[in-house]
Structure formats: C-alpha cells, structure tokens
Design a protein around this motif. Structure first.
Motif, PDB file in Angstrom:
ATOM      1  N   CYS A  57      15.353  23.042  31.966  1.00  8.63           N
ATOM      2  CA  CYS A  57      15.329  23.689  33.214  1.00  8.63           C
ATOM      3  C   CYS A  57      14.423  24.738  33.163  1.00  8.63           C
ATOM      4  N   GLY A  58      14.142  25.045  31.912  1.00  7.69           N
ATOM      5  CA  GLY A  58      13.205  26.019  31.726  1.00  7.69           C
ATOM      6  C   GLY A  58      11.833  25.757  31.621  1.00  7.69           C
ATOM      7  N   ALA A  59      10.850  26.908  31.584  1.00  3.85           N
ATOM      8  CA  ALA A  59       9.369  26.566  32.084  1.00  3.85           C
ATOM      9  C   ALA A  59       9.049  25.175  31.060  1.00  3.85           C
ATOM     10  N   LYS A  60       9.183  24.942  30.445  1.00  2.65           N
ATOM     11  CA  LYS A  60       8.617  23.890  29.246  1.00  2.65           C
ATOM     12  C   LYS A  60       9.158  22.793  30.181  1.00  2.65           C
ATOM     13  N   GLY A  61      10.304  21.967  30.335  1.00  9.90           N
ATOM     14  CA  GLY A  61      10.684  20.763  30.893  1.00  9.90           C
ATOM     15  C   GLY A  61      10.871  19.811  30.061  1.00  9.90           C
ATOM     16  N   PRO A  62      10.474  18.620  30.620  1.00 13.69           N
ATOM     17  CA  PRO A  62      11.234  17.562  29.624  1.00 13.69           C
ATOM     18  C   PRO A  62       9.235  17.501  29.002  1.00 13.69           C
ATOM     19  N   LYS A  63       9.950  16.886  28.066  1.00 14.66           N
ATOM     20  CA  LYS A  63       8.382  15.848  27.112  1.00 14.66           C
ATOM     21  C   LYS A  63       8.034  14.829  27.981  1.00 14.66           C
ATOM     22  N   MET A  64       7.292  14.738  28.302  1.00 10.19           N
ATOM     23  CA  MET A  64       6.127  13.647  28.928  1.00 10.19           C
ATOM     24  C   MET A  64       4.853  12.537  27.940  1.00 10.19           C
ATOM     25  N   PHE A  65       5.631  11.317  28.773  1.00  8.75           N
ATOM     26  CA  PHE A  65       4.755  10.366  27.351  1.00  8.75           C
ATOM     27  C   PHE A  65       3.185  10.572  27.638  1.00  8.75           C
ATOM     28  N   LEU A  66       3.027  10.900  28.909  1.00  9.83           N
ATOM     29  CA  LEU A  66       1.114  10.878  29.343  1.00  9.83           C
ATOM     30  C   LEU A  66       0.554  12.357  29.886  1.00  9.83           C
ATOM     31  N   ALA A  67      -0.785  12.539  29.374  1.00  8.13           N
ATOM     32  CA  ALA A  67      -0.883  13.286  30.081  1.00  8.13           C
ATOM     33  C   ALA A  67      -0.638  13.525  31.417  1.00  8.13           C
ATOM     34  N   SER A  68      -0.518  12.306  32.331  1.00  7.36           N
ATOM     35  CA  SER A  68      -0.347  12.472  33.318  1.00  7.36           C
ATOM     36  C   SER A  68       0.104  11.644  34.323  1.00  7.36           C
ATOM     37  N   GLU A  69       0.599  11.458  36.019  1.00  7.92           N
ATOM     38  CA  GLU A  69       1.700  10.150  35.868  1.00  7.92           C
ATOM     39  C   GLU A  69       0.913   9.722  36.841  1.00  7.92           C
ATOM     40  N   LYS A  70      -0.826   9.307  36.817  1.00  3.13           N
ATOM     41  CA  LYS A  70      -1.700   9.078  37.656  1.00  3.13           C
ATOM     42  C   LYS A  70      -1.676   6.810  37.567  1.00  3.13           C
ATOM     43  N   ILE A  71      -1.085   6.533  36.384  1.00  7.23           N
ATOM     44  CA  ILE A  71      -1.055   5.238  36.240  1.00  7.23           C
ATOM     45  C   ILE A  71       0.636   4.954  36.654  1.00  7.23           C
ATOM     46  N   ALA A  72       1.448   5.581  37.230  1.00  9.92           N
ATOM     47  CA  ALA A  72       2.692   5.340  37.848  1.00  9.92           C
ATOM     48  C   ALA A  72       2.268   5.923  39.330  1.00  9.92           C
ATOM     49  N   ASP A  73       1.400   6.649  39.795  1.00 14.14           N
ATOM     50  CA  ASP A  73       1.376   7.050  41.283  1.00 14.14           C
ATOM     51  C   ASP A  73       0.116   5.210  41.615  1.00 14.14           C
ATOM     52  N   VAL A  74      -0.700   5.182  41.193  1.00  9.34           N
ATOM     53  CA  VAL A  74      -1.078   3.496  41.459  1.00  9.34           C
ATOM     54  C   VAL A  74      -0.290   2.893  41.570  1.00  9.34           C
ATOM     55  N   LEU A  75       0.310   2.592  40.415  1.00 10.60           N
ATOM     56  CA  LEU A  75       1.412   1.013  40.522  1.00 10.60           C
ATOM     57  C   LEU A  75       2.821   1.455  42.124  1.00 10.60           C
ATOM     58  N   GLU A  76       2.949   2.134  42.156  1.00  9.83           N
ATOM     59  CA  GLU A  76       3.978   2.941  43.305  1.00  9.83           C
ATOM     60  C   GLU A  76       3.011   2.945  44.716  1.00  9.83           C
ATOM     61  N   GLU A  77       1.636   3.369  44.693  1.00  2.00           N
ATOM     62  CA  GLU A  77       1.076   2.885  45.402  1.00  2.00           C
ATOM     63  C   GLU A  77       0.966   1.496  46.058  1.00  2.00           C
ATOM     64  N   ASN A  78       0.607   0.825  45.127  1.00  2.00           N
ATOM     65  CA  ASN A  78       0.484  -0.509  44.862  1.00  2.00           C
ATOM     66  C   ASN A  78       1.619  -1.743  44.697  1.00  2.00           C
ATOM     67  N   SER A  79       2.991  -1.160  45.494  1.00  2.87           N
ATOM     68  CA  SER A  79       4.506  -1.776  44.822  1.00  2.87           C
ATOM     69  C   SER A  79       4.170  -2.854  45.402  1.00  2.87           C
ATOM     70  N   ASP A  80       3.519  -3.379  46.656  1.00  5.48           N
ATOM     71  CA  ASP A  80       3.240  -4.297  47.455  1.00  5.48           C
ATOM     72  C   ASP A  80       2.674  -6.073  46.426  1.00  5.48           C
ATOM     73  N   VAL A  81       1.635  -5.191  46.151  1.00  2.80           N
ATOM     74  CA  VAL A  81       1.374  -5.650  45.437  1.00  2.80           C
ATOM     75  C   VAL A  81       1.681  -6.514  43.261  1.00  2.80           C
ATOM     76  N   VAL A  82       2.389  -5.225  42.835  1.00  2.00           N
ATOM     77  CA  VAL A  82       2.254  -5.262  41.809  1.00  2.00           C
ATOM     78  C   VAL A  82       4.279  -5.836  41.880  1.00  2.00           C
ATOM     79  N   LYS A  83       4.607  -6.653  40.810  1.00  2.00           N
ATOM     80  CA  LYS A  83       5.850  -7.569  40.957  1.00  2.00           C
ATOM     81  C   LYS A  83       6.802  -7.054  39.413  1.00  2.00           C
ATOM     82  N   LEU A  84       5.399  -6.437  38.513  1.00  2.00           N
ATOM     83  CA  LEU A  84       6.672  -5.992  36.817  1.00  2.00           C
ATOM     84  C   LEU A  84       5.662  -5.417  36.111  1.00  2.00           C
TER      85      LEU A  84
END
Length: 434
Positions: A249-276
């Motif tokens: 809950c401080g300045a550092k926050g959690p450790k992330m797997f990737l440098a950004s969440e751009k993959i997640a963003d693309v998948l979320e935006e196309n969740s009508d197409v992506v089944k898994l």
C-alpha cells in the motif's frame, strides 16, 4: 554426457541420455547447481519420459497440444559455460537449438500426428535468461521447427513472424470450427528484457502488440474464435509481491510480471473474440479473469477473458510435476473442463501419475468461461479467511503437491485474480485493509 550431446545429432540424444549415469554424476551436478546458484533441479530425462508416457495414457485422443514456454532449464547459459569453458562463438546457440529440437521431437513422438503448438519462455534464448534479439537467426531456425506441421497456406507467414519476434497465428485443427491460436513471445514485454547486447529495446514489444490488435480485428471480421498463448502472465506477480507484502500500500506497490498491461488491455478490448488466454511461468496452477474496470475497482464491463495459468513439469520450485488435460467445445472454442495430473515424485523413476483435481467437479462449474471463472473468484473474495471448500481446494492445488504457502497471503492473492493493473490491485488490497 553434455560433451557427447554437443557433438551428436539430435537423433542420437535419446540414446545418450538413456545410458546409465556416471558414478560421479550426482556430485558433479550438485557442484554445477552451486556454481550457477540454481534453487532446485529442473526436468530430468527420466522425468520427461515419465511425463510423456503419462500423457499418452491420460490425454489419449487429444486433438492438439499447447506448450507455453520454458523448454530448456533455468541458468542454462551458466551451466553451459561451466561445462564448456572454451566454447567457440556460436556453440551456445547451436546447443540451445539442438536442446529445443530434442524436446519438441520427444513431445511430437509421444503424440504422433497430433499438432503441437509452442510458445517460447524467458529461458528459451540463445544468449541468456530474459535476453533475446528480434529478427535473429536463432528465432528463424527455431521457427522452422515450431511451424513444420502447420497448414501449407499458413506456414510461411508463421515462419516470418516467428523470425521477427517469436510470435505467430495458426488455425486450430478439426474438429475445432473457425478457431485460431495466437502465440506471443512476451519476453519482449518483460521489465527484465534486454537484447543479447544488454540494451533496452521496446521495438519487439511494440511490433507484437500492433500485430496482436490487427489479428484480433481480422478474427472478428472473419467470425473466428481466438485463443491467445504466451509464457509470462499479465498482472501482479504474487510471489514477488508477497515478499514485500508490508509495502503493497506504499509507494512501491506490487511487483508486476510485465513492463505494462498493454497485452491485458488488448485482450480486454477484444473479449468478444478471445475465448481463452493461456500462460505459465509461475510453475503453479492458477486462474484469473481479465475484465475492463473503467478505472473503478469492481466496476467490471464486457464479457472478460478467462485465464488459465498452467503448472509445470519442472519441479524446480519444490512443486510436484504436473500437466493439464482439457475438454473443449469444438463449436464455440470454449474450454469446458480440465483435469490436472500430478507425479508421485520428481525423479521420473518409479513415478506414478494421478489426477490432482477436476475443475468442473471441484468448483461445481459447467465450463471454464469468463463468467464461470468470475463466479469462482467472487466466492474467494467473499471468503477472506479461506474457510470454504472451494478456497481450501484452490490453496491445496495451487502448489501442486500441497503447500500451505498461499493460505498465508490469501486475501492479497485473491485481489490479483481479478484486478490486473497495479492501481486496481492496490485499491483492492488497501481499501479492504487486507
């Protein structure tokens, strides 16, 4: 034995590896592990063969196989340098390529005539962990092996994109109907990524993300259903974040797997197409849901994408070796159910394989869809003390072979299952006083 492998064709490797070990094998291997500071032992040849034998039995009738990366051992470059201190330039790349070819050919032989689809992991490189060059001779050579069984009209394109950055598109085989698999090499998206020369370079990541968006748009136009596979998951790295749990809950926050969440963003935006979406990397058996949150924790929008993070054959983290067998609806490309099979020991010698658990039976779910996964996660969120049967089952099966580890950080871990961004994860953990 490594010296023999280096000088032999891949066709001779199985005989070399199956030969009786030298008398000092254990002592020499222990010294090598110490030199390279590895935390445990990866998949041995007996364990590989035992797992493939179990797959032939427990996955009999499989129509295709997915392997989500890390085909070679951890600290592979260090171990090679220790065994071959006078290796010439190019020797390491040649040995890595032969090692990858051997693993692929062993799996192919275990499921004859069945398509196998491969993703590269952070270890699968000709220059070091989390290091790789785009548009390299290494990727071109590996791509030829990866795509060798692809349909003729798709192979050339897949070879070209694999040589560019380890990614490709391929139709899923019959009886799947109008379904496609998109495979990424998201090593390029990792915050640890560098070129083989040790430099940062966002070009490989940018090219893949642009390609992914175009592929999903084309799939929508063609009425195709899509699976997406990569090695490193999106979202919060629960293990690394748990080590600094007092700072979440401080300045550092959690450790992330990737440098950004751009993959997640693309998948979320196309969740009508992506089944898994299929990932690996943690060696643990995990599920997640990707859903757009509109900047407000809990304010989910869109159907979402179900995420399966598969556990590993490698027992390097102390986990029992395991693999996953799934049942798919060929018409919708939806994942109906899956079972995880685990080994009785990590050696591959006198090893018995048994069903660890069944998704549908354990969580009383008729399918593994975004809606079903979201419902299971909602149950976890309502159970911060992990008292329900479902929560206890997840904790038991997360670390295949049983471990109480996850129970210690259960509320924080559950926040990562739905909240993919660092901001949303922090809001979940900190607002609830977890």
């Amino acid at each position: 034995r490594a010296v023999q492998l280096a000088s032999a064709p891949v066709s001779a490797w199985k005989g070399i590896l199956a030969a009786a070990p030298s008398a000092d094998r254990e002592a020499r291997f222990a010294a090598l592990e110490k030199t390279c500071q590895t935390r445990g032992e990866d998949t041995s040849f007996p364990l590989l063969e035992s797992s493939l034998k179990a797959m032939r039995r427990d996955a009999a009738g499989a129509r295709f196989v997915t392997v989500s990366g890390d085909l070679i051992a951890h600290a592979f470059d260090c171990k090679f340098a220790a065994v071959f201190p006078h290796a010439a330039a190019g020797d390491y790349r040649a040995f890595v390529e032969k090692s990858l070819d051997f693993v692929m050919e062993e799996v192919d032989a275990a499921v004859p005539g069945v398509p196998v689809y491969w993703a590269l992991g952070n270890n699968d490189s000709d220059c070091g962990d989390y290091q790789l060059d785009a548009h390299s001779e290494f990727l071109a050579a590996v791509g030829e092996e990866v795509t060798k069984t692809f349909p003729a009209d798709e192979r050339k394109g897949a070879e070209e994109t694999f040589a560019a950055g380890g990614y490709y598109s391929v139709r899923l085989p019959a009886p799947m109907r109008n379904a496609r698999l998109l495979v990424l090499d998201d090593l390029f998206m990792s915050s640890k990524y560098t070129t083989c020369g040790g430099k940062a370079d966002a070009g490989g990541a940018d090219s893949q993300l642009a390609w992914l968006a175009l592929q999903l748009a084309e799939a929508r136009r063609n009425g195709e259903k899509v699976w997406v596979m990569a090695h490193i998951p999106t979202g919060v790295d629960g293990h690394a974040s748990a080590a600094r749990i007092d700072q979440l809950c401080g300045a550092k926050g959690p450790k992330m797997f990737l440098a950004s969440e751009k993959i997640a963003d693309v998948l979320e935006e196309n969740s009508d197409v992506v089944k898994l979406a299929i990932f690996a990397h943690t060696h643990m058996d995990e599920v997640r849901i990707l859903k757009a949150e509109n900047g407000v924790p809990g304010a989910d929008a869109g159907p979402g994408v179900a995420v399966k993070m598969v556990s590993s054959i490698s027992p390097i983290n102390g986990n029992a070796p395991s693999f996953t067998v799934a049942r798919v609806d060929a018409r919708t490309a939806g994942l109906k159910d899956f079972q995880v099979f685990a080994a009785s020991n990590a050696t591959g010698i006198d090893t018995a394989w048994h069903e660890e658990y069944d998704w549908g039976k354990t969580y009383r779910a008729a399918e593994f869809s975004a809606a079903a996964v979201s419902k299971v996660i909602s149950g976890f969120e309502a159970d911060p003390d992990a008292k329900t049967e479902a929560s206890r089952a997840y904790i038991n099966d997360f670390y295949v072979g049983r471990s109480p580890l996850l129970g210690v950080i259960w509320p924080q871990y559950v926040c990562a299952l739905r909240h993919d961004s660092a901001q949303a994860f922090k809001a979940c953990v900190c607002a609830a006083g977890k």
